[in-house]
Design a protein around this motif. Structure first.
Motif, PDB file in Angstrom:
ATOM      1  N   PHE A  67     -63.205  14.524   6.654  1.00 13.24           N
ATOM      2  CA  PHE A  67     -61.867  15.390   6.590  1.00 13.24           C
ATOM      3  C   PHE A  67     -61.834  15.565   7.966  1.00 13.24           C
ATOM      4  N   ASP A  68     -61.208  16.687   8.825  1.00 14.04           N
ATOM      5  CA  ASP A  68     -61.182  16.815   9.927  1.00 14.04           C
ATOM      6  C   ASP A  68     -62.248  16.868  10.714  1.00 14.04           C
ATOM      7  N   ILE A  69     -62.535  17.170  11.829  1.00 12.70           N
ATOM      8  CA  ILE A  69     -63.728  16.900  12.685  1.00 12.70           C
ATOM      9  C   ILE A  69     -64.406  18.206  12.416  1.00 12.70           C
ATOM     10  N   ASN A  70     -64.138  19.321  12.221  1.00 11.83           N
ATOM     11  CA  ASN A  70     -64.900  20.589  11.922  1.00 11.83           C
ATOM     12  C   ASN A  70     -65.627  20.489  10.490  1.00 11.83           C
ATOM     13  N   GLU A  71     -64.745  20.140   9.545  1.00 14.66           N
ATOM     14  CA  GLU A  71     -65.101  19.873   8.215  1.00 14.66           C
ATOM     15  C   GLU A  71     -66.209  18.822   8.032  1.00 14.66           C
ATOM     16  N   THR A  72     -65.855  17.796   8.671  1.00 15.52           N
ATOM     17  CA  THR A  72     -66.825  16.720   8.600  1.00 15.52           C
ATOM     18  C   THR A  72     -68.242  16.913   9.270  1.00 15.52           C
ATOM     19  N   TYR A  73     -68.197  17.550  10.064  1.00 12.25           N
ATOM     20  CA  TYR A  73     -69.603  17.775  10.763  1.00 12.25           C
ATOM     21  C   TYR A  73     -70.329  19.280  10.021  1.00 12.25           C
ATOM     22  N   PRO A 113     -68.577  22.727  19.428  1.00  8.86           N
ATOM     23  CA  PRO A 113     -69.734  23.929  19.166  1.00  8.86           C
ATOM     24  C   PRO A 113     -69.963  24.148  17.914  1.00  8.86           C
ATOM     25  N   LEU A 114     -71.147  24.533  17.422  1.00  7.80           N
ATOM     26  CA  LEU A 114     -71.612  24.689  16.178  1.00  7.80           C
ATOM     27  C   LEU A 114     -70.963  25.869  15.428  1.00  7.80           C
ATOM     28  N   LYS A 115     -70.317  26.940  16.441  1.00  7.24           N
ATOM     29  CA  LYS A 115     -69.769  28.085  15.853  1.00  7.24           C
ATOM     30  C   LYS A 115     -68.557  27.845  15.495  1.00  7.24           C
ATOM     31  N   ASN A 116     -67.969  26.647  15.353  1.00  4.78           N
ATOM     32  CA  ASN A 116     -66.463  26.275  15.161  1.00  4.78           C
ATOM     33  C   ASN A 116     -66.535  25.995  13.762  1.00  4.78           C
ATOM     34  N   LEU A 117     -67.746  25.441  13.330  1.00  5.00           N
ATOM     35  CA  LEU A 117     -68.154  24.950  11.932  1.00  5.00           C
ATOM     36  C   LEU A 117     -68.132  25.938  10.843  1.00  5.00           C
ATOM     37  N   TRP A 118     -67.691  25.867   9.672  1.00  6.94           N
ATOM     38  CA  TRP A 118     -67.864  26.848   8.687  1.00  6.94           C
ATOM     39  C   TRP A 118     -69.405  27.089   8.350  1.00  6.94           C
ATOM     40  N   TYR A 119     -70.024  26.185   8.322  1.00  6.02           N
ATOM     41  CA  TYR A 119     -71.551  26.501   7.858  1.00  6.02           C
ATOM     42  C   TYR A 119     -72.178  27.234   9.011  1.00  6.02           C
ATOM     43  N   PHE A 120     -71.873  27.113  10.111  1.00  5.29           N
ATOM     44  CA  PHE A 120     -72.354  27.999  11.295  1.00  5.29           C
ATOM     45  C   PHE A 120     -71.573  29.283  11.489  1.00  5.29           C
ATOM     46  N   GLY A 121     -70.616  29.638  10.896  1.00  2.30           N
ATOM     47  CA  GLY A 121     -69.637  30.404  11.484  1.00  2.30           C
ATOM     48  C   GLY A 121     -70.109  31.674  11.957  1.00  2.30           C
ATOM     49  N   ASN A 122     -71.052  32.244  11.607  1.00  2.00           N
ATOM     50  CA  ASN A 122     -71.559  33.433  12.289  1.00  2.00           C
ATOM     51  C   ASN A 122     -72.541  33.313  13.539  1.00  2.00           C
ATOM     52  N   SER A 123     -72.818  32.098  14.002  1.00  2.00           N
ATOM     53  CA  SER A 123     -73.554  31.856  14.997  1.00  2.00           C
ATOM     54  C   SER A 123     -72.778  31.987  16.261  1.00  2.00           C
ATOM     55  N   GLY A 124     -73.489  32.665  17.089  1.00  2.00           N
ATOM     56  CA  GLY A 124     -73.013  32.795  18.620  1.00  2.00           C
ATOM     57  C   GLY A 124     -73.447  31.840  19.389  1.00  2.00           C
ATOM     58  N   SER A 125     -74.221  31.081  19.167  1.00  2.00           N
ATOM     59  CA  SER A 125     -74.643  29.985  19.849  1.00  2.00           C
ATOM     60  C   SER A 125     -73.613  29.068  20.333  1.00  2.00           C
ATOM     61  N   ASN A 126     -73.712  28.365  21.686  1.00  2.00           N
ATOM     62  CA  ASN A 126     -72.965  27.198  22.021  1.00  2.00           C
ATOM     63  C   ASN A 126     -73.343  25.939  21.854  1.00  2.00           C
ATOM     64  N   ILE A 127     -74.400  25.767  21.101  1.00  2.00           N
ATOM     65  CA  ILE A 127     -74.952  24.371  20.940  1.00  2.00           C
ATOM     66  C   ILE A 127     -73.659  23.472  20.204  1.00  2.00           C
ATOM     67  N   ILE A 174     -82.480   8.726   6.072  1.00  2.00           N
ATOM     68  CA  ILE A 174     -81.405   9.610   5.225  1.00  2.00           C
ATOM     69  C   ILE A 174     -80.512  10.119   6.247  1.00  2.00           C
ATOM     70  N   LEU A 175     -81.024  11.106   7.405  1.00  2.00           N
ATOM     71  CA  LEU A 175     -80.287  11.702   8.310  1.00  2.00           C
ATOM     72  C   LEU A 175     -79.084  10.923   8.951  1.00  2.00           C
ATOM     73  N   TYR A 176     -79.704   9.790   9.552  1.00  4.60           N
ATOM     74  CA  TYR A 176     -78.682   8.944  10.235  1.00  4.60           C
ATOM     75  C   TYR A 176     -77.891   8.113   9.281  1.00  4.60           C
ATOM     76  N   THR A 177     -78.122   7.948   8.108  1.00  4.87           N
ATOM     77  CA  THR A 177     -77.040   7.336   7.343  1.00  4.87           C
ATOM     78  C   THR A 177     -75.685   8.346   7.103  1.00  4.87           C
ATOM     79  N   MET A 178     -76.098   9.682   7.124  1.00  7.30           N
ATOM     80  CA  MET A 178     -75.155  10.701   6.961  1.00  7.30           C
ATOM     81  C   MET A 178     -74.265  10.892   8.333  1.00  7.30           C
ATOM     82  N   VAL A 179     -75.229  10.676   9.430  1.00  6.26           N
ATOM     83  CA  VAL A 179     -74.652  10.908  10.682  1.00  6.26           C
ATOM     84  C   VAL A 179     -73.771   9.782  11.234  1.00  6.26           C
ATOM     85  N   LEU A 180     -74.152   8.454  10.948  1.00  7.26           N
ATOM     86  CA  LEU A 180     -73.312   7.333  11.064  1.00  7.26           C
ATOM     87  C   LEU A 180     -72.125   7.380  10.240  1.00  7.26           C
TER      88      LEU A 180
END
Length: 172
Positions: free
Chosen positions: A35-41, A128-142, A108-114
């Motif tokens: 998808f787009d960058i945010n959706e794919t991650y 940042p993970l907080k831009n992804l819907w899966y981590f939407g409520n996160s305040g972290s800048n990871i 398995i993880l790196y199959t998905m990541v690649l």
């Protein structure tokens, strides 16, 4: 001890384990969409946890018969009779099981990541993970790359912990 670890790793990858492992890799590859960058991650991280039962099944298949051969062939008496025999065998089995589980889970993880990285041309790793819907409520800048590295470390540690648990249950 290295030869015992090598033999145990070979023993862990039985035909049935390889079949389930390849099936899980196929599911991992086909479940990561572009998808787009945010959706794919976000899709990558959310689908990873959906594959946990398959990874658990694979690890259970690897560890379930770890001590059966020694008990069935009465080798346990010989191993217990030698100095440090039981200790070295248990350590060797633990290392081999942890390495085997890490190989399976990281592949398995790196199959998905690649798949995600190639479809996005390696862009968006600094998102940042907080831009992804899966981590939407996160305040972290990871960022995504930091999360992938943390997942790698956690998978290795978790694989060794599950290997220890599996070996403990196999020895009873």
């Amino acid at each position: 001890m290295f030869s015992v670890v090598k033999a145990e790793i070979k023993k862990n990858f039985k035909f049935g384990v390889i079949i389930v492992w390849m099936l899980t890799i196929f599911l991992a590859y086909s479940s990561t969409y572009n998808f787009d960058i945010n959706e794919t991650y976000a899709n990558l991280f959310s689908k990873w946890f959906g594959l946990a039962p398959f990874m658990g099944l694979t690890m259970f298949m690897m560890f379930s018969g770890s001590f059966i051969i020694e008990y069935n062939s009465n080798m346990d008496g010989l191993i217990k009779a030698t100095k440090n025999g039981k200790k070295q065998l248990v350590i060797s089995k633990f290392i081999a099981a942890g390495v085997s589980a890490s190989i399976v889970n990281l592949s398995i993880l790196y199959t998905m990541v690649l798949r995600a990285l190639v479809s996005l041309n390696f862009k968006g790793l600094d998102t940042p993970l907080k831009n992804l819907w899966y981590f939407g409520n996160s305040g972290s800048n990871i960022t995504v790359i930091q999360m992938i590295l943390m997942m790698t470390i956690n998978i290795i540690i978790g694989s060794f912990l599950l290997a220890a648990l599996g070996l403990f249950l196999s020895s009873k």
